[in-house]
Design an enzyme around this catalytic site. Structure first.
Site, PDB file in Angstrom:
ATOM      1  N   HIS A 193      -1.013   1.455  -4.611  1.00  0.00           N
ATOM      2  CA  HIS A 193      -1.360   2.881  -4.627  1.00  0.00           C
ATOM      3  C   HIS A 193      -0.420   3.720  -5.474  1.00  0.00           C
ATOM      4  CE1 HIS A 193      -3.527   2.156  -0.530  1.00  0.00           C
ATOM      5  NE2 HIS A 193      -4.248   1.772  -1.570  1.00  0.00           N
ATOM      6  N   LEU A 241       7.364  -4.443  14.659  1.00  0.00           N
ATOM      7  CA  LEU A 241       7.612  -5.237  13.463  1.00  0.00           C
ATOM      8  C   LEU A 241       9.068  -5.697  13.359  1.00  0.00           C
ATOM      9  CD1 LEU A 241       5.927  -6.228  11.109  1.00  0.00           C
ATOM     10  CD2 LEU A 241       6.510  -4.138   9.861  1.00  0.00           C
ATOM     11  N   GLN A 293       0.826  -1.201   0.000  1.00  0.00           N
ATOM     12  CA  GLN A 293       0.000   0.000   0.000  1.00  0.00           C
ATOM     13  C   GLN A 293       0.865   1.258   0.000  1.00  0.00           C
ATOM     14  OE1 GLN A 293      -2.157  -1.780   3.567  1.00  0.00           O
ATOM     15  NE2 GLN A 293      -3.824  -0.626   2.638  1.00  0.00           N
ATOM     16  N   GLY A 315       2.530  -4.405   9.076  1.00  0.00           N
ATOM     17  CA  GLY A 315       2.529  -2.960   9.260  1.00  0.00           C
ATOM     18  C   GLY A 315       1.352  -2.231   8.672  1.00  0.00           C
ATOM     19  N   SER A 316       0.189  -2.841   8.635  1.00  0.00           N
ATOM     20  CA  SER A 316      -1.015  -2.174   8.123  1.00  0.00           C
ATOM     21  C   SER A 316      -2.145  -2.301   9.131  1.00  0.00           C
ATOM     22  CB  SER A 316      -1.455  -2.772   6.789  1.00  0.00           C
ATOM     23  OG  SER A 316      -2.662  -2.178   6.341  1.00  0.00           O
ATOM     24  N   SER A 317      -2.853  -1.199   9.361  1.00  0.00           N
ATOM     25  CA  SER A 317      -4.038  -1.246  10.224  1.00  0.00           C
ATOM     26  C   SER A 317      -5.243  -1.813   9.491  1.00  0.00           C
ATOM     27  CB  SER A 317      -4.379   0.161  10.725  1.00  0.00           C
ATOM     28  OG  SER A 317      -4.796   0.977   9.638  1.00  0.00           O
ATOM     29  N   VAL A 361       3.907   3.971  -1.236  1.00  0.00           N
ATOM     30  CA  VAL A 361       4.291   4.597  -2.498  1.00  0.00           C
ATOM     31  C   VAL A 361       5.760   4.999  -2.483  1.00  0.00           C
ATOM     32  CG1 VAL A 361       1.955   5.417  -2.970  1.00  0.00           C
ATOM     33  CG2 VAL A 361       3.530   6.899  -1.698  1.00  0.00           C
ATOM     34  N   CYS A 400      -3.446  15.247 -20.397  1.00  0.00           N
ATOM     35  CA  CYS A 400      -2.984  14.568 -21.620  1.00  0.00           C
ATOM     36  C   CYS A 400      -2.340  13.215 -21.358  1.00  0.00           C
ATOM     37  CB  CYS A 400      -2.011  15.467 -22.384  1.00  0.00           C
ATOM     38  SG  CYS A 400      -0.389  15.655 -21.594  1.00  0.00           S
TER      39      CYS A 400
END
Length: 309
Positions: free
Chosen positions: A140, A296, A122, A252-254, A124, A151
């Site tokens: 993402h 983590l 997730q 590491g993601s909620s 970037v 364009c």
């Protein structure tokens, strides 16, 4: 396994309830057994990059520490785009200096050892690739690129930064001169998308980038903003990976937003085991067969050590 405790809840920005009190399920040995079977797909969130100096969006209760600019705001006015690029111009310089930490290196090592088949991130920041991971789906997008919404012209973020530097001489010096009112917020307020808090008077003096092809000021980082949809091809490919995985490992993601949580839901629907390693509670805790609420880095250190021949 930790003993049961009363569950305290908080309301998420997404109107979901996230437990503040956590209960582990399974042990490190269970995680080692799961990973050692191979066929793993990793789903990573902002928490994997915090040790690289990139703060995540949310506190332990799932509440956003900062409110990112939405897609509707960005596309709604030239002034909003000026504000985004002025703030991002400053934040990018620290963001771009971030380097992979031990979490990224552990994931890369697991891939090289044959345990991990793919990474769905997730984030970037490109740090998985910088650490050596090969099969990475950037759910993402990536801040390394920018795209013109008028364009479709794509430019590298490095070249865009050079153009903004040329168009805004002395801007960094004016930012530094703000000192105690802005500079003190540098460390706390850099976001996972490279944005940063910036004084309004500085924003007003900034010249936002324009597309070199069509001349419009509709240049946008090639990332999915809040309120914007993840490309369907990426979602479909991620579902395919999850459905064929030996297990899904969330790091590491909620899982507070559906863009990541849906893969945990799909894994459970098709019988793919889910393991979650995060320090705080997650939206997907009830779907996991293993959940370890711990920092983590030491957890992955222990996992790597246990898997060494």
């Amino acid at each position: 396994m930790s003993e049961s405790r009363p569950v305290v809840t908080a309301r998420l920005a997404t109107s979901r309830v996230l437990p503040l009190e956590t209960t582990d399920l399974g042990t490190l040995d269970d995680l080692v057994d799961l990973v050692s079977a191979g066929g793993l797909v990793v789903l990573s969130g902002a928490g994997i990059s915090t040790d690289s100096g990139i703060p995540d969006y949310r506190g332990p209760d799932g509440t956003r520490r900062v409110e990112p600019m939405t897609y509707g705001q960005f596309t709604g006015s030239s002034e909003a785009r000026r504000r985004y690029w002025a703030r991002s111009y400053i934040g990018w310089q620290r963001f771009n200096a971030a380097r992979p930490n031990s979490n990224h290196r552990h994931v890369s090592a697991l891939e090289q050892a044959g345990y991990v088949d793919a990474v769905i991130t997730q984030n970037v920041d490109g740090l998985h690739q910088a650490a050596g991971s090969q099969d990475v789906l950037e759910l993402h997008g990536s801040l390394d690129r920018a795209v013109c919404l008028t364009c479709g012209e794509v430019a590298s973020r490095a070249s865009l930064h050079e153009r903004m530097t040329q168009a805004n001489p002395g801007f960094m010096e004016r930012f530094a001169a703000a000192g105690h009112t802005v500079g003190s917020q540098w460390g706390e307020q850099v976001r996972p998308d490279g944005d940063i808090v910036l004084a309004d008077e500085l924003v007003a003096s900034f010249h936002a980038p324009r597309c070199l092809v069509c001349g419009h000021d509709s240049v946008k980082p090639d990332v999915v903003f809040f309120g914007e949809s993840v490309p369907k091809t990426l979602v479909d490919e991620s579902f395919r990976l999850v459905e064929s995985a030996g297990a899904l490992l969330v790091l590491g993601s909620s899982l507070a937003v559906m863009s990541g949580y849906r893969f945990v839901r799909r894994a459970r629907q098709v019988g793919v085991p889910v393991a979650i390693v995060t320090q705080s509670a997650t939206r997907g805790d009830a779907d996991a067969s293993i959940r370890i609420h711990a920092p983590l880095a030491p957890t992955l250190d222990a996992l790597g050590a246990a898997l060494e021949p």
